[in-house]
Design a protein around this motif. Structure first.
Motif, PDB file in Angstrom:
ATOM      1  N   SER A   1       6.771   4.479  -6.173  1.00 12.30           N
ATOM      2  CA  SER A   1       5.786   3.518  -6.650  1.00 12.30           C
ATOM      3  C   SER A   1       6.395   2.147  -6.409  1.00 12.30           C
ATOM      4  O   SER A   1       7.580   2.027  -6.119  1.00 12.30           O
TER       5      SER A   1
ATOM      6  N   THR B   1       5.946  11.814  -3.115  1.00 11.25           N
ATOM      7  CA  THR B   1       5.166  11.998  -4.327  1.00 11.25           C
ATOM      8  C   THR B   1       5.629  11.125  -5.474  1.00 11.25           C
ATOM      9  O   THR B   1       4.857  10.846  -6.375  1.00 11.25           O
TER      10      THR B   1
ATOM     11  N   GLU C   1       0.399   4.274  -0.844  1.00 12.48           N
ATOM     12  CA  GLU C   1      -0.150   5.505  -0.275  1.00 12.48           C
ATOM     13  C   GLU C   1      -0.004   5.535   1.241  1.00 12.48           C
ATOM     14  O   GLU C   1       0.351   6.553   1.817  1.00 12.48           O
TER      15      GLU C   1
ATOM     16  N   GLN D   1       3.502   6.304   2.015  1.00 10.27           N
ATOM     17  CA  GLN D   1       3.763   7.739   1.810  1.00 10.27           C
ATOM     18  C   GLN D   1       3.236   8.567   2.979  1.00 10.27           C
ATOM     19  O   GLN D   1       3.904   9.483   3.443  1.00 10.27           O
ATOM     20  N   ARG D   2       2.039   8.193   3.468  1.00  7.09           N
ATOM     21  CA  ARG D   2       1.483   8.927   4.604  1.00  7.09           C
ATOM     22  C   ARG D   2       2.390   8.780   5.820  1.00  7.09           C
ATOM     23  O   ARG D   2       2.682   9.737   6.527  1.00  7.09           O
TER      24      ARG D   2
ATOM     25  N   ASP E   1       0.858  -1.181   0.000  1.00  2.63           N
ATOM     26  CA  ASP E   1       0.000   0.000   0.000  1.00  2.63           C
ATOM     27  C   ASP E   1       0.899   1.237   0.000  1.00  2.63           C
ATOM     28  O   ASP E   1       1.299   1.738   1.043  1.00  2.63           O
TER      29      ASP E   1
END
Lengths: 577, 685
Positions: free
Chosen positions: B563, B560, B504, B507-508, B502
């Motif tokens: 991936s 940002t 995202e 990244q969080r 995951d």
């Protein structure tokens, strides 16, 4: 061979050892099974082109391999002598215990270091793979009566020809293991290590020239021999004997004698093991090469300043008849070799205590307790948690023995509980020092440990163990007393049980939520315990290393109710001896 | 703003306390060197400030300290307690079942917390983070009370699998805090949220052990600074080479273990970069040890873990410093096999080398330097001794080395230096060549009192490009305190598969960490040019237990541009940098996330070190004496180092003297003074 000045020699020695060290580190960091990655059950070095004799070893490699690798490389040299056809980029692989191996789990990779079309030296890597078939996951089969029940035996064969990996060999290895992916990862780690060593050694040879390095290697070997001779010559001439016993061979429940007559004559030493028990049915036999390697380990512990290369064995003669369990050949079972070599080391320590009592130490705990818990994951894939455990070292002239150490044959660290629990369906419920397990002495033996493990999988776990010191405890020296015996306990539906062979277990299954417990020995004591300083005994009781009862019984120290010294009672108890 | 004001670096070492004062508004600097006071380091610190006119006018003071290291090595810390998961109180004492050395079975281990002060409570978390047994807070209270009754001054709470879920540990900490009389409560997950219980617990326990000591030390400094009307802020250098606030240092004192040496490496990196070198090996030669660190492509090497002493493991990022026991006080002897050895046994600074005349009669490396005329016996460093006893050095070398080896005293002295230099070269090789760095691309920077005596060996033995001797080799660590960036880092074990990651959520997590860490950096109050955030993942093939560190190129910390496929590529690149073979097809796992926030300081203008404009070669040449080189005595010019003009070229053999160090330029080499006052030594053309 031209002679080198001592300074250049010291410089080159440092360079060579560093290369071996870095090979060790490369394998640890890229290996898959925790026995290599976390416990460092591996070794790397550089070996003589014609004889296979050890030239250089890493400082972190497993000590017993340090002694055994020379025989492994010799097996490859002999094969090349028979078959010919050696090319640059060839790499041999094998695990044959009778060809300079130890047991089937230890896979050796041996590669020639070619210079100008000739073998300059050999580089080699050995590591303990998790499983290679046989009757028991993890290969520690205490009931094996022939090698074929222990696992798959691979003689020296070419893993790589001129740099190209032979997929046929890789496929054969993969088809014969319960955990092929783990083995594949470890194999690649060993190749990584050889690649790095080869690259570094070529660079060193290019820099200094082949002749200079050859001279340095010869000089280092001569220096080790000279130091060893000087060390032996300083000891009093005579023959000194020591006998000890293995509990049993796992198949027949009777003790097995390991006997040494050690003779010092000038600057030479003779180790005669002729009085030892004959080859046995169960897996505690060893090959002659393994026996010699274990003597090397014991002597290196006694003469710590002699460098680790073949030179230090030159002044020593070994008598190890093939009529004893220390000189067997195929297909005698050898999976539990670690227990036997530890006893070989112990009898050397025992005899040495008679040669030079002021430099002796109590016996170390000297059993590896190879414990495997195994079961099934989804899709009938195996899980095998294999681990070996710690215990105490002997009291010694400097002070008390170390609590919870590794064995003299090993520098292996124990895998973290958190790593084991993240890999296998188990939960450790105790990981503790074991009170009263250190042999009493003026300098107490170090403490052994208690490990308790609960099965978390729905279908529980199968349990296998090869240990020792269940009947014959680690001995003390100079009046020091023995340490506690090894104990293994497992839960059944009818309460706790101990196995019939005490230290060897197979065919046991625990259910989900049931536990096994291992209580390991400490080290033997050094000196009369009744002469131990009373303040130390009081402290030992306060910290729980020694119980109040044992303080009274073994140390003749009496404590008041608040834990302080009963000076009067102690004086009386000590006077009564 | 304090960057326009006065900033002072203070490095308290074992022998001397060194200070470097920079007045940013005038662009001027001053240095001071006063004796350290062992056991009362604060006094040496204040004496040093007084030597610079007192703290009143200073805007900030940055301190490199060895109080933490010495407390650990000498076991001078207080009584502390440990609260553990039931069944695990002995984990600290059992270590990872290692022993002191490969060969030899003697020697024991005394843990930092006694067994009767390590108490167990009912609680258990499983490897997947599930709470198996909630923590029994009644037992926690009882344990804390018992520890206080026994006189424990600090406590560490170390629960199994707290890295996977810290709930039980946090609840226990809260409970202990309600009755603990001071702030010295350490939870293992706070110090290190990473798998491996011994390493995490050891780090936490050592943190607890250091808390009262470091807090008292900082308190003493701050109180004394207040008395001196110091109105600025005091900061501490961490082992990772970054500055932290005293508040952070009180909370995480375990991060000060290599504070002083780390500052030296920071200074080396900055000095070399200004002089135009990105690849550097710093070589700090003190009285007992030789510390080496590598800076490749202007990046300081950072290690995840270090062992302070047998069984005392600290796992927190530290500048990778390799230490060998070869210093000026290292003793030379001939072993039973007839081989000359130098060190690791040392005469230290007390009683010191034979030439100190303080009771040691065995020869040291410094004695060899004195006998060969390299060290001026009339001007010993530090100013405490009036002169050195050359005859004592000769006697020691003749007896212990010359006679056993059949060498004359000069030859024996030269042999001692060569063997010591071979060991130094070995240490340098270990961190450079053996890790794949090409020596011809590197410069060496010797500092400390003795480093610059061995310039020739650094070039000859290792094939380094050249040697850069900084303007003030003896106060390099104090200079580093003034130059160091602000820094804070964290690690969190994740154990997530790359396949299906995951991204995202990751990244969080990175953004949250970046925000928190940047806040810690900002809270120090020292102005920075900008704050950089570095994200790294520890990754491996599923089944391996060790990891490779994979840098994610996302300096902004917003995550940002990451991936799954970019992480995959970055992993393979990092893996191939360490190992020769990838394992295609095997599953890959993200084990831990490491985030670092770095507050970059404004660039330092090294032209403050520029030699005086009217300096001249004639005035710098202060004499001539006989010095031993290459098997014979040579008439050698002696130069006053600090009086040399920029652009001066000094051919070997030469000896350059200055108050804090001596530099030897061997025959065949030449030294050039650059515009920053550095001396750059290379083979003569």
């Amino acid at each position: 061979v031209r002679s080198l000045d001592p300074v250049t020699l010291a410089v080159l020695n440092g360079r060579l050892v560093q290369i071996a060290d870095e090979m060790d580190a490369t394998l640890y960091r890229s290996a898959f099974n925790p026995i290599i990655a976390e416990a460092h059950d591996a070794c790397h070095g550089l070996y003589h082109a014609q004889t296979g004799a050890t030239l250089v070893q890493g400082t972190s490699g497993l000590p017993i391999f340090v002694g055994a690798m020379a025989f492994a490389v010799k097996a490859v040299i002999d094969k090349v002598g028979r078959d010919g056809g050696l090319e640059a980029g060839d790499t041999f692989i094998f695990n044959d215990p009778y060809e300079g191996g130890t047991h089937l789990n230890d896979f050796r990779l041996v590669r020639p270091l070619m210079r100008g079309g000739r073998v300059f030296a050999w580089i080699a890597s050995v590591g303990h793979w998790l499983d290679i078939g046989g009757a028991v996951p993890g290969n520690y089969n205490p009931k094996a009566t022939e090698s074929f029940q222990e696992g798959v035996r691979i003689p020296p064969v070419k893993l790589a020809r001129a740099g190209a990996i032979q997929q046929d060999i890789v496929d054969i290895l993969a088809a014969n293991s319960r955990v092929p992916q783990s083995n594949w990862g470890d194999l690649n780690g060993q190749i990584n290590a050889l690649d790095l060593g080869e690259r570094r050694l070529h660079a060193l040879l290019d820099e200094y020239g082949d002749d200079t390095i050859a001279s340095a290697l010869a000089a280092l070997s001569q220096r080790a021999e000279a130091l060893m001779r000087a060390s032996i010559a300083a000891l009093p001439d005579g023959t000194y004997s020591y006998d000890d016993f293995l509990d049993n061979d796992g198949v027949i429940d009777r003790p097995l004698r390991i006997a040494l007559d050690l003779t010092i004559a000038g600057d030479r030493m003779m180790c005669d093991f002729s009085r030892s028990a004959p080859p046995c049915d169960g897996p505690v036999n060893i090959a002659r090469s393994t026996a010699v390697a274990s003597c090397y380990v014991a002597l290196k512990h006694l003469f710590t300043d002699v460098p680790a290369n073949a030179g230090c064995l030159a002044p020593i003669e070994f008598i190890i008849p093939d009529t004893t369990l220390l000189g067997v050949s195929a297909p005698r079972p050898v999976a539990g070799y670690t227990e036997t070599i530890l006893r070989v080391i112990d009898v050397i320590f025992g005899a040495f205590a008679k040669v030079a009592p002021e430099r002796a130490n109590g016996s170390p705990f000297a059993t590896i307790n190879a414990l495997s818990l195994a079961g099934w994951r989804e899709h009938r894939r195996r899980w095998i948690m294999f681990c070996f455990f710690g215990g105490g070292l002997g009291g010694n002239p400097e002070g008390d023995g170390l609590n919870h150490s590794n064995n003299p044959i090993s520098t292996a660290t124990i895998p973290p509980v958190e790593i084991l629990e993240s890999l296998y369906p188990v939960m450790f419920t105790q990981w503790a020092l074991r009170p009263d397990s250190g042999g009493p002495g003026k300098h107490r033996g170090g403490l052994g440990a208690i490990y308790e493990i609960e099965a978390l999988a729905n279908d529980g776990a199968e349990v296998f163990l090869i240990g020792e010191r269940g009947k014959y405890p680690p001995f003390g020296v100079n009046g020091g007393k023995s340490a506690a015996l090894n104990r293994f306990i497992y839960e059944t539906d009818n309460g706790e049980a101990t196995p019939p062979f005490i230290s060897k277990v197979t065919d046991i299954k625990i259910r989900h939520g049931q536990k096994v417990r291992l209580e390991t020995p400490g080290g033997g004591g050094f000196g009369d315990p009744a002469t131990r300083e009373t303040t130390k005994v009081v402290r030992d009781v306060r910290l729980g290393y020694v119980t109040r009862e044992a303080a009274r019984r073994d140390y003749k120290v009496v404590l008041l109710a608040d834990g302080s010294l009963d000076a009067e009672g102690t004086a009386k108890a000590r006077a009564d001896i | 703003m304090s960057e326009r004001g006065v900033i002072v670096g203070v490095d308290v070492g074992g022998t001397f306390t060194d200070l470097f004062l920079l007045d940013a508004s005038s662009g001027s600097f001053r240095t001071a060197k006063v004796p350290s006071q062992r056991g009362n380091e604060a006094q040496g610190f204040l004496n040093g400030l007084n030597a610079l006119g007192g703290a009143a006018g200073m805007n900030s003071i940055v301190h490199g300290t060895t109080v933490g290291t010495n407390t650990l090595l000498e076991r001078r810390g207080p009584k502390i307690g440990v609260i553990t998961t039931r069944g695990f109180r002995d984990m600290l004492e059992m270590r990872r079942r290692d022993r002191r050395r490969t060969w030899g079975l003697w020697g024991d281990f005394v843990p930092i917390a006694d067994r009767d002060l390590r108490l167990e409570v009912n609680e258990r978390t499983l490897a997947d983070g599930t709470i198996h047994t909630p923590v029994d807070l009644e037992q926690v209270r009882a344990a804390a009370k018992l520890l206080l009754e026994h006189g424990a001054q600090a406590v560490a709470i170390t629960f199994i699998n707290a890295y996977a879920n810290s709930d039980n540990e946090r609840r226990a900490m809260t409970e202990v805090r309600t009755l603990w009389p001071n702030a010295f409560v350490t939870g293992s997950h706070e110090v290190l949220s990473e798998i491996r219980e011994f390493e995490r617990s050891s780090t936490a326990t050592l943190n607890a052990y250091l808390q009262p000591v470091v807090a008292a030390y900082i308190g003493k400094l701050e109180a004394a600074l207040t008395v001196q009307s110091f109105s600025g802020q005091l900061h501490i250098v961490q082992s990772n080479g970054g500055i932290m606030s005293t508040a952070t240092a009180r909370r995480l004192p375990v991060r000060t273990a290599l504070s002083g040496p780390a500052a030296g490496v920071v200074a080396g990196a900055a000095l070399a970069k200004a002089a135009g070198f990105d690849n550097l090996i710093t070589c700090d030669l003190g009285g007992t040890s030789f510390d080496v660190s590598v800076i490749a492509d202007a990046k300081v090497a950072v290690a995840a873990q270090t062992t302070v002493d047998f069984g005392l493991v600290i796992r927190t990022p530290m500048i990778e410093i390799t230490t060998i026991g070869a210093g000026g006080g290292s003793i030379a002897s001939v072993d039973r096999g007839g081989l000359l050895q130098v060190g690791p046994e040392s005469a230290g600074s007390v009683p010191g080398p034979a030439c100190y005349g303080a009771g040691n009669t065995r020869p040291t490396l410094t004695d060899a330097q004195v006998v060969l005329g390299r060290i001026n016996p009339e001007r010993p460093l530090g100013g405490e001794l009036k002169s050195l006893d050359v005859e004592a050095s000769k006697r020691a070398i003749a007896t212990d080395v010359g006679e056993p080896l059949g060498l004359l005293v000069d030859e024996a002295a030269a042999a001692i230096i060569r063997v010591a230099e071979a060991r130094m070269a070995g240490a340098i090789r270990l961190v450079s060549i053996e890790r794949g760095h090409e020596p011809a691309r590197f410069v060496a920077m010797p500092f400390g009192g003795g480093g610059a005596l061995h310039v020739g060996a650094l070039i000859r033995e290792i094939g380094l490009k050249c040697v850069l001797v900084p303007r003030f080799p003896g106060i390099t660590s104090a200079l580093g305190c003034v130059l160091a960036d602000l820094r804070h880092d964290t690690v969190q074990t994740l154990n997530l598969m790359l396949d299906g990651l995951d991204v995202e959520a990751l990244q969080r997590r990175m953004s949250t960490s970046a925000r928190e860490l940047s806040a810690v950096v900002a809270a120090t109050g020292i102005p920075v040019a900008r704050i950089d955030v570095v994200n790294e993942l520890d990754m491996h093939y599923l089944g391996q237990t060790h990891t490779v560190t994979v840098p994610l190129r996302d300096e902004a910390g917003e995550g940002t541009c990451i991936s799954q496929s970019l992480i995959h590529q970055a992993f393979e690149k990092a893996y191939l940098a360490s190992f020769s073979r990838l394992l295609p097809g095997l599953a890959i796992r993200v084990v831990s996330l490491r985030v670092t926030a770095i507050g970059r300081r404004p660039a330092f203008d090294f032209s403050v070190f520029a030699p005086e404009r009217f300096a001249s070669l004639e005035r710098a040449q202060i004499g001539k004496r006989r010095v031993w080189f290459d098997g014979g005595w040579r008439d050698t010019y002696i130069w006053a180092r600090l009086a040399l003009p920029a652009g001066a070229v000094i051919a070997g053999p030469s000896v350059l003297e200055q108050p804090d160090a001596t530099t030897v330029i061997e025959p065949g080499l030449a030294g050039r003074v650059d515009v920053f006052g550095n001396l750059i030594v290379e083979p003569a053309r």
